[in-house]
Motif scaffolding. Structure first.
Motif, PDB file in Angstrom:
ATOM      1  N   ALA A  14      61.552-113.466 -37.118  1.00 62.52           N
ATOM      2  CA  ALA A  14      62.107-113.710 -35.785  1.00 62.52           C
ATOM      3  C   ALA A  14      63.001-112.551 -35.349  1.00 62.52           C
ATOM      4  CB  ALA A  14      62.882-115.026 -35.771  1.00 62.52           C
ATOM      5  N   LEU A  15      63.874-112.097 -36.231  1.00 61.33           N
ATOM      6  CA  LEU A  15      64.744-110.968 -35.899  1.00 61.33           C
ATOM      7  C   LEU A  15      63.928-109.696 -35.681  1.00 61.33           C
ATOM      8  CD1 LEU A  15      67.732-111.592 -38.353  1.00 61.33           C
ATOM      9  CD2 LEU A  15      67.611-112.088 -35.906  1.00 61.33           C
ATOM     10  N   SER A  16      62.865-109.534 -36.450  1.00 63.63           N
ATOM     11  CA  SER A  16      62.016-108.358 -36.250  1.00 63.63           C
ATOM     12  C   SER A  16      61.344-108.393 -34.886  1.00 63.63           C
ATOM     13  CB  SER A  16      60.964-108.284 -37.355  1.00 63.63           C
ATOM     14  OG  SER A  16      61.576-108.203 -38.629  1.00 63.63           O
ATOM     15  N   TYR A  17      60.784-109.582 -34.511  1.00 64.17           N
ATOM     16  CA  TYR A  17      60.184-109.705 -33.187  1.00 64.17           C
ATOM     17  C   TYR A  17      61.214-109.450 -32.094  1.00 64.17           C
ATOM     18  CZ  TYR A  17      56.267-111.935 -35.607  1.00 64.17           C
ATOM     19  OH  TYR A  17      55.215-112.205 -36.434  1.00 64.17           O
ATOM     20  N   ALA A  18      62.397-110.061 -32.243  1.00 63.97           N
ATOM     21  CA  ALA A  18      63.442-109.890 -31.235  1.00 63.97           C
ATOM     22  C   ALA A  18      63.864-108.434 -31.136  1.00 63.97           C
ATOM     23  CB  ALA A  18      64.643-110.770 -31.583  1.00 63.97           C
ATOM     24  N   GLY A  19      64.026-107.779 -32.258  1.00 64.03           N
ATOM     25  CA  GLY A  19      64.402-106.370 -32.223  1.00 64.03           C
ATOM     26  C   GLY A  19      63.343-105.509 -31.559  1.00 64.03           C
ATOM     27  N   PHE A  20      62.070-105.809 -31.838  1.00 64.66           N
ATOM     28  CA  PHE A  20      60.999-105.022 -31.234  1.00 64.66           C
ATOM     29  C   PHE A  20      60.952-105.231 -29.719  1.00 64.66           C
ATOM     30  CE2 PHE A  20      56.587-104.635 -29.803  1.00 64.66           C
ATOM     31  CZ  PHE A  20      56.323-103.329 -30.177  1.00 64.66           C
ATOM     32  N   VAL A  21      61.037-106.508 -29.288  1.00 64.29           N
ATOM     33  CA  VAL A  21      61.000-106.790 -27.851  1.00 64.29           C
ATOM     34  C   VAL A  21      62.200-106.175 -27.152  1.00 64.29           C
ATOM     35  CG1 VAL A  21      61.113-108.648 -26.137  1.00 64.29           C
ATOM     36  CG2 VAL A  21      59.626-108.869 -28.124  1.00 64.29           C
ATOM     37  N   THR A  22      63.386-106.299 -27.746  1.00 64.99           N
ATOM     38  CA  THR A  22      64.592-105.735 -27.139  1.00 64.99           C
ATOM     39  C   THR A  22      64.515-104.223 -27.058  1.00 64.99           C
ATOM     40  OG1 THR A  22      65.870-107.596 -28.031  1.00 64.99           O
ATOM     41  CG2 THR A  22      67.107-105.671 -27.277  1.00 64.99           C
ATOM     42  N   VAL A  78      64.369-113.550 -29.797  1.00 70.73           N
ATOM     43  CA  VAL A  78      64.757-114.371 -30.947  1.00 70.73           C
ATOM     44  C   VAL A  78      64.051-115.723 -30.915  1.00 70.73           C
ATOM     45  CG1 VAL A  78      66.680-115.555 -32.064  1.00 70.73           C
ATOM     46  CG2 VAL A  78      66.965-113.211 -31.247  1.00 70.73           C
ATOM     47  N   ALA A  79      64.078-116.393 -29.740  1.00 69.30           N
ATOM     48  CA  ALA A  79      63.455-117.711 -29.633  1.00 69.30           C
ATOM     49  C   ALA A  79      61.938-117.630 -29.809  1.00 69.30           C
ATOM     50  CB  ALA A  79      63.802-118.348 -28.286  1.00 69.30           C
ATOM     51  N   GLY A  80      61.337-116.683 -29.099  1.00 76.66           N
ATOM     52  CA  GLY A  80      59.887-116.549 -29.239  1.00 76.66           C
ATOM     53  C   GLY A  80      59.471-116.105 -30.629  1.00 76.66           C
ATOM     54  N   TRP A  82      61.039-116.792 -33.402  1.00 76.32           N
ATOM     55  CA  TRP A  82      61.196-117.941 -34.301  1.00 76.32           C
ATOM     56  C   TRP A  82      59.988-118.877 -34.198  1.00 76.32           C
ATOM     57  CZ3 TRP A  82      64.519-119.139 -38.117  1.00 76.32           C
ATOM     58  CH2 TRP A  82      64.526-120.453 -38.577  1.00 76.32           C
ATOM     59  N   ILE A  83      59.533-119.132 -32.967  1.00 75.21           N
ATOM     60  CA  ILE A  83      58.386-120.025 -32.783  1.00 75.21           C
ATOM     61  C   ILE A  83      57.113-119.397 -33.351  1.00 75.21           C
ATOM     62  CG2 ILE A  83      56.935-121.151 -31.063  1.00 75.21           C
ATOM     63  CD1 ILE A  83      59.411-121.376 -29.294  1.00 75.21           C
ATOM     64  N   LEU A  84      56.897-118.127 -33.053  1.00 78.41           N
ATOM     65  CA  LEU A  84      55.711-117.457 -33.560  1.00 78.41           C
ATOM     66  C   LEU A  84      55.717-117.377 -35.086  1.00 78.41           C
ATOM     67  CD1 LEU A  84      55.305-114.525 -31.003  1.00 78.41           C
ATOM     68  CD2 LEU A  84      53.920-116.611 -31.182  1.00 78.41           C
ATOM     69  N   ALA A  85      56.890-117.072 -35.659  1.00 77.29           N
ATOM     70  CA  ALA A  85      56.983-117.000 -37.118  1.00 77.29           C
ATOM     71  C   ALA A  85      56.710-118.351 -37.747  1.00 77.29           C
ATOM     72  CB  ALA A  85      58.357-116.482 -37.521  1.00 77.29           C
ATOM     73  N   SER A  86      57.191-119.426 -37.096  1.00 80.76           N
ATOM     74  CA  SER A  86      56.943-120.773 -37.636  1.00 80.76           C
ATOM     75  C   SER A  86      55.461-121.084 -37.674  1.00 80.76           C
ATOM     76  CB  SER A  86      57.684-121.808 -36.784  1.00 80.76           C
ATOM     77  OG  SER A  86      59.079-121.565 -36.792  1.00 80.76           O
ATOM     78  N   ARG A  87      54.748-120.712 -36.593  1.00 79.84           N
ATOM     79  CA  ARG A  87      53.315-120.981 -36.562  1.00 79.84           C
ATOM     80  C   ARG A  87      52.567-120.085 -37.538  1.00 79.84           C
ATOM     81  NH1 ARG A  87      50.711-121.701 -30.790  1.00 79.84           N
ATOM     82  NH2 ARG A  87      49.100-122.421 -32.237  1.00 79.84           N
TER      83      ARG A  87
END
Length: 361
Positions: A14-22, A78-80, A82-87
């Motif tokens: 989740a943090l990796s996705y958030a960091g990449f998007v940011t 972060v939110a997206g 987390w959801i993607l990582a969960s799936r």
């Protein structure tokens, strides 16, 4: 193994996705800012301020908007994430649950992960295959331990009975007792040695040397020729030079077991045993056939199990201890080979051992 607590894989993703998007959003905003700074001249900004006096110039107005967009991208990432990582990690959760069940002794559970093939599904399929083999191996070992205990208990029980009878009947002929005890003890020793040989073959603890399977077949045939002649059987040996790599002692034991079984489980008289060796580009083949009773395919498939026999468990002479084909299978597998049993249409059995051919010296 005890490990220090750390971040979960889900949170890391989740943090990796958030960091990449940011970071991507920050780069886009930076490009827009550079574009405004470069292509909006002071005259354009002055004209904009003159006709729209209550509005700040575009460069000053862009800063708070960029900050708001940056904050939104961070929260959304972060939110997206987390959801993607969960799936994404749902299959891994099922694999972990199956691993815990297997560690607790439940080998019958399967993951059976559905969907198209990807890395997680390949891992799940490989784990299911491993569980299937482990379950089969454990069941085989349990049957082997039970059968071995039964087989070893039988001569000990007979010995105990003979000794009890001798102790209660002091006038009994000791010569007969000694002969029977000797026969029972010999069978127990043969069974123990067969178990040790089977264990040695499974562990592959032997030195590999160049051997000729045709010479080994001739040696085994010559050793058992008196037994065949005693039973009125004929042994026919033919074949080519079959170079292989392995243990001479184990391969000789394997061939001896096959020829011995072909002699013992044959016609009462006028039977025949055929021992043939052939060579192929990458393999060598040992084939042992014998005449005898007609065998059903379901029965033949069980003959490689320890302590299984094709006929009733009769204690005839040279009946063996029920480990002959089990030892053959273990020795063949220890030499990276295969064992195939096929019933002959006219009666009897065809046993084929295929081993890797030795490379040219």
């Amino acid at each position: 193994m005890d490990r220090a607590p750390g971040l979960s894989v889900r949170l890391k993703l989740a943090l990796s996705y958030a960091g990449f998007v940011t970071l991507a959003g920050a780069l886009v905003l930076a490009v827009v800012w550079v574009f405004l700074r470069r292509y909006l001249s002071d005259g354009v900004i002055f004209t904009f301020s003159r006709f729209v006096p209550d509005r700040p110039d575009p460069l000053h107005a862009f800063a708070p908007v960029a900050a708001a967009v940056f904050a939104f991208l961070l929260v959304f990432g972060v939110a997206g994430g987390w959801i993607l990582a969960s799936r994404m990690l749902t299959p891994l959760t099922r694999i972990t649950d199956a691993t815990r069940r297997a560690a607790n002794g439940s080998l019958s559970h399967r993951i059976r992960l559905r969907g198209r093939r990807d890395e997680f599904r390949e891992l799940a399929d490989a784990f299911d295959t491993m569980l299937l083999r482990l379950e089969s191996h454990v069941a085989e070992q349990q049957r082997f331990a039970a059968n071995a205990s039964h087989e070893l208990r039988t001569p000990l029980a007979i010995t105990q009975t003979l000794l009890d009878v001798a102790r209660n009947d002091l006038n009994r002929d000791t010569g007969e007792l000694v002969d029977r005890l000797h026969a029972v003890n010999t069978r127990a020793i043969d069974l123990t040695e067969a178990l040790l040989l089977l264990s040695r073959a499974d562990q592959r603890s032997y030195a590999r040397v160049h051997v000729d399977l045709s010479l080994i077949a001739e040696e085994a045939t010559e050793t058992l020729l008196p037994l065949a002649e005693k039973r009125g059987l004929t042994i026919e040996t033919s074949g080519d030079i079959t170079p292989a790599i392995g243990s001479h002692a184990l391969l000789l034991q394997m061939t001896t077991n096959l020829v011995h079984n072909a002699i013992v489980h044959n016609l009462p008289e006028q039977g025949t045993v055929w021992v043939t060796t052939t060579v192929h580009p990458e393999t060598v083949v040992l084939t042992v056939e014998n005449t005898g009773e007609r065998l059903a395919p379901p029965l033949v498939s069980t003959l490689v199990e320890p302590f299984q026999r094709g006929t009733e468990r009769i204690r005839a002479d040279h009946a063996g201890v029920g480990l002959g084909l089990a030892i053959v299978k273990s020795i063949a597998q220890a030499h990276d080979g295969t064992l195939t049993l096929t019933p002959r249409p006219a009666g009897g059995l065809r046993v084929t051992v295929q081993l890797p051919a030795a490379p040219p010296r």
